[in-house]
Design a protein around this motif. Structure first.
Motif, PDB file in Angstrom:
ATOM      1  N   THR A 138       8.785  38.067  20.258  1.00  0.00           N
ATOM      2  CA  THR A 138      10.211  38.099  19.950  1.00  0.00           C
ATOM      3  C   THR A 138      10.845  36.895  20.631  1.00  0.00           C
ATOM      4  OG1 THR A 138      10.177  40.517  19.910  1.00  0.00           O
ATOM      5  CG2 THR A 138      12.329  39.443  20.036  1.00  0.00           C
ATOM      6  N   LEU A 139      11.484  36.028  19.861  1.00  0.00           N
ATOM      7  CA  LEU A 139      12.006  34.774  20.401  1.00  0.00           C
ATOM      8  C   LEU A 139      13.490  34.619  20.110  1.00  0.00           C
ATOM      9  CD1 LEU A 139       9.053  34.095  18.723  1.00  0.00           C
ATOM     10  CD2 LEU A 139       9.294  32.061  20.143  1.00  0.00           C
ATOM     11  N   GLU A 140      14.243  34.268  21.145  1.00  0.00           N
ATOM     12  CA  GLU A 140      15.607  33.785  20.975  1.00  0.00           C
ATOM     13  C   GLU A 140      15.514  32.267  20.893  1.00  0.00           C
ATOM     14  OE1 GLU A 140      18.064  35.801  20.543  1.00  0.00           O
ATOM     15  OE2 GLU A 140      17.069  37.670  21.145  1.00  0.00           O
ATOM     16  N   THR A 141      16.191  31.671  19.933  1.00  0.00           N
ATOM     17  CA  THR A 141      16.007  30.242  19.686  1.00  0.00           C
ATOM     18  C   THR A 141      17.340  29.526  19.502  1.00  0.00           C
ATOM     19  OG1 THR A 141      15.913  30.389  17.265  1.00  0.00           O
ATOM     20  CG2 THR A 141      13.852  30.798  18.460  1.00  0.00           C
ATOM     21  N   VAL A 142      17.260  28.195  19.594  1.00  0.00           N
ATOM     22  CA  VAL A 142      18.392  27.332  19.262  1.00  0.00           C
ATOM     23  C   VAL A 142      17.868  26.213  18.372  1.00  0.00           C
ATOM     24  CG1 VAL A 142      19.725  27.824  21.336  1.00  0.00           C
ATOM     25  CG2 VAL A 142      18.073  25.952  21.347  1.00  0.00           C
ATOM     26  N   PRO A 143      18.713  25.673  17.498  1.00  0.00           N
ATOM     27  CA  PRO A 143      18.267  24.562  16.649  1.00  0.00           C
ATOM     28  C   PRO A 143      18.122  23.278  17.451  1.00  0.00           C
ATOM     29  CG  PRO A 143      20.580  25.045  16.251  1.00  0.00           C
ATOM     30  CD  PRO A 143      20.077  26.116  17.167  1.00  0.00           C
ATOM     31  N   VAL A 144      17.203  22.427  17.030  1.00  0.00           N
ATOM     32  CA  VAL A 144      17.033  21.116  17.655  1.00  0.00           C
ATOM     33  C   VAL A 144      17.786  20.077  16.835  1.00  0.00           C
ATOM     34  CG1 VAL A 144      14.840  21.670  18.726  1.00  0.00           C
ATOM     35  CG2 VAL A 144      14.872  20.701  16.434  1.00  0.00           C
ATOM     36  N   ALA A 145      17.977  18.917  17.457  1.00  0.00           N
ATOM     37  CA  ALA A 145      18.812  17.895  16.824  1.00  0.00           C
ATOM     38  C   ALA A 145      18.180  17.304  15.582  1.00  0.00           C
ATOM     39  CB  ALA A 145      19.127  16.792  17.837  1.00  0.00           C
ATOM     40  N   SER A 146      16.841  17.239  15.557  1.00  0.00           N
ATOM     41  CA  SER A 146      16.171  16.604  14.425  1.00  0.00           C
ATOM     42  C   SER A 146      14.812  17.228  14.201  1.00  0.00           C
ATOM     43  CB  SER A 146      16.005  15.095  14.686  1.00  0.00           C
ATOM     44  OG  SER A 146      15.079  14.879  15.745  1.00  0.00           O
ATOM     45  N   GLN A 147      14.302  17.060  12.996  1.00  0.00           N
ATOM     46  CA  GLN A 147      12.966  17.540  12.674  1.00  0.00           C
ATOM     47  C   GLN A 147      11.922  16.819  13.511  1.00  0.00           C
ATOM     48  OE1 GLN A 147      11.984  20.102  10.864  1.00  0.00           O
ATOM     49  NE2 GLN A 147       9.846  19.642  11.362  1.00  0.00           N
ATOM     50  N   GLN A 148      12.190  15.542  13.824  1.00  0.00           N
ATOM     51  CA  GLN A 148      11.240  14.787  14.655  1.00  0.00           C
ATOM     52  C   GLN A 148      11.101  15.412  16.039  1.00  0.00           C
ATOM     53  OE1 GLN A 148      13.660  13.449  12.829  1.00  0.00           O
ATOM     54  NE2 GLN A 148      12.783  11.840  11.537  1.00  0.00           N
ATOM     55  N   THR A 149      12.224  15.858  16.622  1.00  0.00           N
ATOM     56  CA  THR A 149      12.164  16.492  17.934  1.00  0.00           C
ATOM     57  C   THR A 149      11.443  17.829  17.850  1.00  0.00           C
ATOM     58  OG1 THR A 149      14.232  15.413  18.579  1.00  0.00           O
ATOM     59  CG2 THR A 149      13.531  17.296  19.890  1.00  0.00           C
ATOM     60  N   ALA A 150      11.688  18.576  16.790  1.00  0.00           N
ATOM     61  CA  ALA A 150      10.984  19.847  16.597  1.00  0.00           C
ATOM     62  C   ALA A 150       9.486  19.622  16.514  1.00  0.00           C
ATOM     63  CB  ALA A 150      11.495  20.543  15.334  1.00  0.00           C
ATOM     64  N   GLN A 151       9.078  18.570  15.794  1.00  0.00           N
ATOM     65  CA  GLN A 151       7.664  18.266  15.671  1.00  0.00           C
ATOM     66  C   GLN A 151       7.083  17.797  17.000  1.00  0.00           C
ATOM     67  OE1 GLN A 151       5.885  19.014  13.166  1.00  0.00           O
ATOM     68  NE2 GLN A 151       3.938  18.091  13.797  1.00  0.00           N
TER      69      GLN A 151
END
Length: 255
Positions: A138-151
């Motif tokens: 179970t994860l609480e999450t926040v969006p990252v600024a870019s797909q590159q950072t997510a990767q």
């Protein structure tokens, strides 16, 4: 018990890197709690800078430097002033062998962990649940600024999960965490809290497990972070190089 705990923490933390030009600088401070304990079982500061990742574990004091460009992890022990270099090729070979062994295991948990499948749900507020009979996240999450950072985050998390399984003898397989990392990256998310639950594994002699990690993310490095990285650079240049068996007697080299 310590080895199993280390492996389970790996399932929580399981944090390669994007090409240097795409790499962002940021920091993540992580605390892992076991069961209802209020005192953290582990505390890490993970610093991403200029395509490198520096992970600082407080107890025992260890520094892990991840350099994907050169295909290596470097472990440092500041107390003994020792270092050991482990190629990512070695990590990948170990992971493939671990997967093959787990996939053929007669143990239901291990067999599942080799090729896990989850029932995945993502709510509008960023709560991600990944449920199975053997492991639930179970994860609480926040969006990252870019797909590159997510990767970027995903690649380090994947490599770290594999590396942790190799270093800690008796660890659980890293593959469930790889599936979680993939789901996070697909949705450009980063976790702020992760709860891991595993039912009792009687055949492994392991009681039911509940662990929670808190991740405090900051999209910039602090001055003390930059200074710490500078100190680590000096340690990399001056510490004595040893092999893995000497650095970590319980490591996989003694299998």
């Amino acid at each position: 018990m310590l080895r199993m705990r280390a492996g389970l923490i790996g399932l929580m933390l399981g944090l390669g890197l994007a090409p240097l030009a795409l790499a962002a600088d940021f920091r993540i401070e992580t605390k892992v709690f076991v069961g209802k304990d209020t005192k953290p079982a582990s505390h890490n500061e993970t610093l991403f800078q200029a395509g490198f990742v520096y992970d600082y574990l407080s107890d025992p004091q260890r520094i892990t430097v991840f350099d994907q460009v050169r295909g290596r992890f470097i472990l440092l022990d500041p107390t003994r002033k020792l270092k050991v270099e482990i190629k990512t090729e070695e990590v990948l070979v170990f992971s493939e062998r671990f997967h093959a062994w787990a996939a053929k295991s007669s143990n239901g948990f291990m067999k599942f962990a080799a090729d896990p499948e989850f029932d995945v749900k993502l709510s509008a507020d960023g709560k991600l649940t990944m449920v199975s009979p053997h492991i639930t996240y179970t994860l609480e999450t926040v969006p990252v600024a870019s797909q590159q950072t997510a990767q970027q985050y995903r690649e380090f998390s994947d490599w770290y999960a594999r590396f942790n399984a190799m270093i800690h003898l008796g660890s659980t397989p890293p593959f469930p965490r790889l599936v979680v990392n993939k789901e996070l990256a697909k949705n450009s998310l980063i976790p702020t809290e992760v709860t891991l639950t595993i039912p009792a594994q009687r055949t492994l002699g392991v009681s039911a497990v509940s662990m929670r990690s808190e991740h405090h993310v900051s999209w910039r490095l602090l001055q003390r972070d930059v200074e710490k990285i500078g100190e680590t650079a000096n340690q990399l240049a001056t510490f004595t190089t040893v092999d893995l068996a000497e650095f970590e007697p319980d490591a996989v080299s003694k299998r």
